[in-house]
Scaffold this motif. Structure first.
Motif, PDB file in Angstrom:
ATOM      1  N   ILE A 114      24.212  44.216  47.611  1.00 14.47           N
ATOM      2  CA  ILE A 114      24.806  42.887  47.430  1.00 14.47           C
ATOM      3  C   ILE A 114      25.286  42.324  48.765  1.00 14.47           C
ATOM      4  CG2 ILE A 114      26.699  41.628  46.335  1.00 14.47           C
ATOM      5  CD1 ILE A 114      26.485  43.629  44.010  1.00 14.47           C
ATOM      6  N   ALA A 115      25.837  43.170  49.608  1.00 11.39           N
ATOM      7  CA  ALA A 115      26.293  42.697  50.921  1.00 11.39           C
ATOM      8  C   ALA A 115      25.121  42.170  51.746  1.00 11.39           C
ATOM      9  CB  ALA A 115      27.014  43.831  51.665  1.00 11.39           C
ATOM     10  N   LEU A 116      23.987  42.844  51.678  1.00 16.80           N
ATOM     11  CA  LEU A 116      22.805  42.365  52.407  1.00 16.80           C
ATOM     12  C   LEU A 116      22.340  41.013  51.873  1.00 16.80           C
ATOM     13  CD1 LEU A 116      20.806  45.709  52.702  1.00 16.80           C
ATOM     14  CD2 LEU A 116      21.925  44.471  54.561  1.00 16.80           C
ATOM     15  N   LEU A 117      22.468  40.811  50.566  1.00 11.42           N
ATOM     16  CA  LEU A 117      22.067  39.524  49.977  1.00 11.42           C
ATOM     17  C   LEU A 117      23.054  38.414  50.329  1.00 11.42           C
ATOM     18  CD1 LEU A 117      20.929  40.686  46.414  1.00 11.42           C
ATOM     19  CD2 LEU A 117      19.469  39.998  48.323  1.00 11.42           C
ATOM     20  N   LEU A 118      24.320  38.750  50.476  1.00 11.57           N
ATOM     21  CA  LEU A 118      25.345  37.741  50.737  1.00 11.57           C
ATOM     22  C   LEU A 118      25.632  37.548  52.222  1.00 11.57           C
ATOM     23  CD1 LEU A 118      28.004  38.553  47.960  1.00 11.57           C
ATOM     24  CD2 LEU A 118      26.127  36.883  47.904  1.00 11.57           C
ATOM     25  N   ASP A 119      24.923  38.269  53.083  1.00 15.50           N
ATOM     26  CA  ASP A 119      25.164  38.160  54.524  1.00 15.50           C
ATOM     27  C   ASP A 119      24.460  36.924  55.085  1.00 15.50           C
ATOM     28  OD1 ASP A 119      26.112  38.879  57.033  1.00 15.50           O
ATOM     29  OD2 ASP A 119      24.328  40.068  57.499  1.00 15.50           O
ATOM     30  N   ARG A 120      24.880  35.776  54.576  1.00 14.05           N
ATOM     31  CA  ARG A 120      24.328  34.494  55.005  1.00 14.05           C
ATOM     32  C   ARG A 120      25.443  33.466  55.030  1.00 14.05           C
ATOM     33  NH1 ARG A 120      20.658  37.251  52.152  1.00 14.05           N
ATOM     34  NH2 ARG A 120      18.453  37.201  52.772  1.00 14.05           N
ATOM     35  N   ARG A 121      25.176  32.345  55.689  1.00 15.58           N
ATOM     36  CA  ARG A 121      26.164  31.277  55.784  1.00 15.58           C
ATOM     37  C   ARG A 121      25.913  30.232  54.710  1.00 15.58           C
ATOM     38  NH1 ARG A 121      26.700  30.101  62.334  1.00 15.58           N
ATOM     39  NH2 ARG A 121      27.409  32.218  62.923  1.00 15.58           N
ATOM     40  N   GLY A 122      26.997  29.593  54.297  1.00 16.12           N
ATOM     41  CA  GLY A 122      26.875  28.540  53.300  1.00 16.12           C
ATOM     42  C   GLY A 122      27.963  28.660  52.246  1.00 16.12           C
ATOM     43  N   LEU A 124      27.748  28.412  49.055  1.00 17.47           N
ATOM     44  CA  LEU A 124      27.354  29.186  47.889  1.00 17.47           C
ATOM     45  C   LEU A 124      27.629  30.672  48.105  1.00 17.47           C
ATOM     46  CD1 LEU A 124      26.020  29.442  45.123  1.00 17.47           C
ATOM     47  CD2 LEU A 124      23.797  29.542  46.293  1.00 17.47           C
ATOM     48  N   TYR A 125      27.284  31.184  49.275  1.00 19.72           N
ATOM     49  CA  TYR A 125      27.503  32.602  49.555  1.00 19.72           C
ATOM     50  C   TYR A 125      28.991  32.916  49.678  1.00 19.72           C
ATOM     51  CZ  TYR A 125      22.505  32.505  50.392  1.00 19.72           C
ATOM     52  OH  TYR A 125      21.151  32.344  50.239  1.00 19.72           O
ATOM     53  N   ASN A 126      29.766  31.983  50.231  1.00 17.32           N
ATOM     54  CA  ASN A 126      31.216  32.178  50.288  1.00 17.32           C
ATOM     55  C   ASN A 126      31.813  32.258  48.885  1.00 17.32           C
ATOM     56  OD1 ASN A 126      31.169  32.126  53.096  1.00 17.32           O
ATOM     57  ND2 ASN A 126      31.526  29.922  53.188  1.00 17.32           N
ATOM     58  N   MET A 127      31.324  31.408  47.984  1.00 15.38           N
ATOM     59  CA  MET A 127      31.822  31.422  46.611  1.00 15.38           C
ATOM     60  C   MET A 127      31.440  32.728  45.913  1.00 15.38           C
ATOM     61  SD  MET A 127      30.907  28.874  43.451  1.00 15.38           S
ATOM     62  CE  MET A 127      29.268  29.609  43.337  1.00 15.38           C
ATOM     63  N   LEU A 128      30.200  33.188  46.143  1.00 17.87           N
ATOM     64  CA  LEU A 128      29.763  34.426  45.515  1.00 17.87           C
ATOM     65  C   LEU A 128      30.556  35.626  46.027  1.00 17.87           C
ATOM     66  CD1 LEU A 128      25.883  33.918  45.472  1.00 17.87           C
ATOM     67  CD2 LEU A 128      27.455  33.869  43.528  1.00 17.87           C
ATOM     68  N   ARG A 129      30.938  35.605  47.289  1.00 16.88           N
ATOM     69  CA  ARG A 129      31.783  36.684  47.813  1.00 16.88           C
ATOM     70  C   ARG A 129      33.108  36.727  47.069  1.00 16.88           C
ATOM     71  NH1 ARG A 129      30.973  35.585  54.312  1.00 16.88           N
ATOM     72  NH2 ARG A 129      28.706  35.907  54.360  1.00 16.88           N
ATOM     73  N   SER A 130      33.702  35.571  46.820  1.00 21.19           N
ATOM     74  CA  SER A 130      34.961  35.517  46.074  1.00 21.19           C
ATOM     75  C   SER A 130      34.781  36.017  44.653  1.00 21.19           C
ATOM     76  CB  SER A 130      35.504  34.076  46.070  1.00 21.19           C
ATOM     77  OG  SER A 130      35.705  33.604  47.377  1.00 21.19           O
ATOM     78  N   VAL A 197      32.810  43.827  50.373  1.00 23.04           N
ATOM     79  CA  VAL A 197      33.568  43.237  51.481  1.00 23.04           C
ATOM     80  C   VAL A 197      33.525  44.147  52.712  1.00 23.04           C
ATOM     81  CG1 VAL A 197      35.891  42.617  52.241  1.00 23.04           C
ATOM     82  CG2 VAL A 197      35.062  41.855  50.012  1.00 23.04           C
ATOM     83  N   VAL A 198      33.675  45.444  52.507  1.00 22.65           N
ATOM     84  CA  VAL A 198      33.642  46.376  53.643  1.00 22.65           C
ATOM     85  C   VAL A 198      32.270  46.366  54.305  1.00 22.65           C
ATOM     86  CG1 VAL A 198      33.826  48.797  54.321  1.00 22.65           C
ATOM     87  CG2 VAL A 198      35.463  47.840  52.716  1.00 22.65           C
ATOM     88  N   TYR A 199      31.209  46.354  53.519  1.00 26.34           N
ATOM     89  CA  TYR A 199      29.867  46.319  54.101  1.00 26.34           C
ATOM     90  C   TYR A 199      29.589  44.974  54.777  1.00 26.34           C
ATOM     91  CZ  TYR A 199      28.333  50.787  52.218  1.00 26.34           C
ATOM     92  OH  TYR A 199      28.184  52.127  51.978  1.00 26.34           O
ATOM     93  N   LEU A 200      30.111  43.890  54.215  1.00 26.63           N
ATOM     94  CA  LEU A 200      29.955  42.589  54.881  1.00 26.63           C
ATOM     95  C   LEU A 200      30.651  42.584  56.235  1.00 26.63           C
ATOM     96  CD1 LEU A 200      30.406  40.068  51.926  1.00 26.63           C
ATOM     97  CD2 LEU A 200      28.373  40.333  53.358  1.00 26.63           C
ATOM     98  N   ALA A 201      31.822  43.206  56.304  1.00 28.95           N
ATOM     99  CA  ALA A 201      32.509  43.312  57.599  1.00 28.95           C
ATOM    100  C   ALA A 201      31.696  44.147  58.580  1.00 28.95           C
ATOM    101  CB  ALA A 201      33.896  43.923  57.398  1.00 28.95           C
TER     102      ALA A 201
END
Length: 317
Positions: A114-122, A124-130, A197-201
């Motif tokens: 999931i972190a690899l899928l959400l490792d983008r700007r925008g 939508l991705y910020n909302m999905l992280r939340s 969140v840890v993997y996104l960091a």
């Protein structure tokens, strides 16, 4: 303020001697006062709520303390030898190992994906992280109540399956063969956002220059992940693995709220659940303290071993 003094040397030159600040004794006193002012309150809280209770638990584990059956007597290692012969304890320990293994492996794999899928700007991705992180901040009791309503025999999931033509949906919480895995799934669902969140960091710390250089050298997406991204995620893997191991071994809320150790006789009972039942429900404080001490030793040993292995991997990679 510092002062500089000079005195003549034998050769006619001048030797400079610089004296700085207060004497060493006063500096040490100032550091001690500084520590007592800022560090002592936290140390006292840690002492009162962590170290002293642990010491009292270890002491009680060598007694037969039971408020309903005084007096308290010293029994030595009798409680610990009894633990090894207690089928309820060994069964709970086996369940705990299964839950911990499922939670650690599944949350790590799904969290990284999931972190690899959400490792983008925008936005939508910020909302999905939340969205993915929301279960982490919820109470375990609240999460358990929600999933109990979903997975019960007359719950939302089975009702949906019946409407699709499934005559006999699985008993997610009532089937002894499925209940433990359902509890492990619920715990995984709640901690998954933390892993993401840890993997996104960790992904944010991967230098873009290394990825660009690997791409210029002809490395494909999988090769870049294997040889560049994955080694850089070693600290994130260490954090997630240790936290998940601890979370799995101290699983209690979900078992208490959803299954109460059932269905059947201890089908989903974990070691933490067994400690609470023995100590507070059964009033066998001495025996429950021995169980809690064993649980503490196991968690500490596994955490230290995992840290050593994973940190050594960070160095070699």
């Amino acid at each position: 303020m510092s002062a500089t003094q000079t005195r003549p040397a034998g050769t006619g030159s001048h030797v400079t001697r610089r004296t700085t600040g207060p004497p060493r004794g006063r500096r040490r006193l100032a550091k001690a006062v500084h520590f007592l002012t800022f560090g002592a309150p936290g140390l006292l809280v840690y002492l009162a709520f962590v170290l002293i209770p642990i010491a009292m638990t270890v002491r009680n584990s060598f007694t037969n303390r039971n408020p309903a059956n005084p007096p308290t007597q010293w029994v030595g290692l009798r409680n610990y030898t009894r633990l090894l012969q207690d089928s309820d304890v060994t069964g709970a320990l086996s369940n705990t190992v299964i839950v911990t293994a499922i939670v650690t492996a599944t949350a790590n794999v799904l969290g990284l994906a999931i972190a690899l899928l959400l490792d983008r700007r925008g936005w939508l991705y910020n909302m999905l992280r939340s969205v993915f992180f929301t279960p982490v901040v919820l109470s375990s009791v609240v999460v358990s109540v929600i999933w109990q309503a979903i997975l019960a025999d007359d719950g939302l999931l089975d009702s949906a399956l019946r409407s699709l033509g499934v005559a006999h949906p699985p008993g997610w919480l009532s089937d002894p063969d499925l209940a433990l895995y359902s509890v492990a799934f619920i715990i995984t669902w709640q901690v998954l956002g933390f892993c993401v969140v840890v993997y996104l960091a960790g992904l944010a710390g991967v230098p873009a220059e290394l990825l660009e250089a690997a791409e210029i050298d002809g490395a494909g997406r999988q090769a870049r992940f294997r040889h560049v991204t994955w080694p850089m995620l070693a600290p994130a893997l260490t954090i997630n693995t240790v936290m998940l191991l601890i979370t799995g071994f101290k699983a209690y809320d979900q078992v208490q709220v959803i299954t109460n150790g059932g269905p059947g006789n201890g089908t989903t009972s974990t070691i933490a659940f067994q400690v609470v039942q023995t100590t507070f429900t059964g009033n066998h404080i001495g025996y429950g303290s021995a169980m809690a001490t064993l649980m503490l030793v196991i968690i500490a040993a596994i955490s230290v071993l995992a840290l050593r292995v994973l940190q050594r991997r960070e160095v070699t990679m």
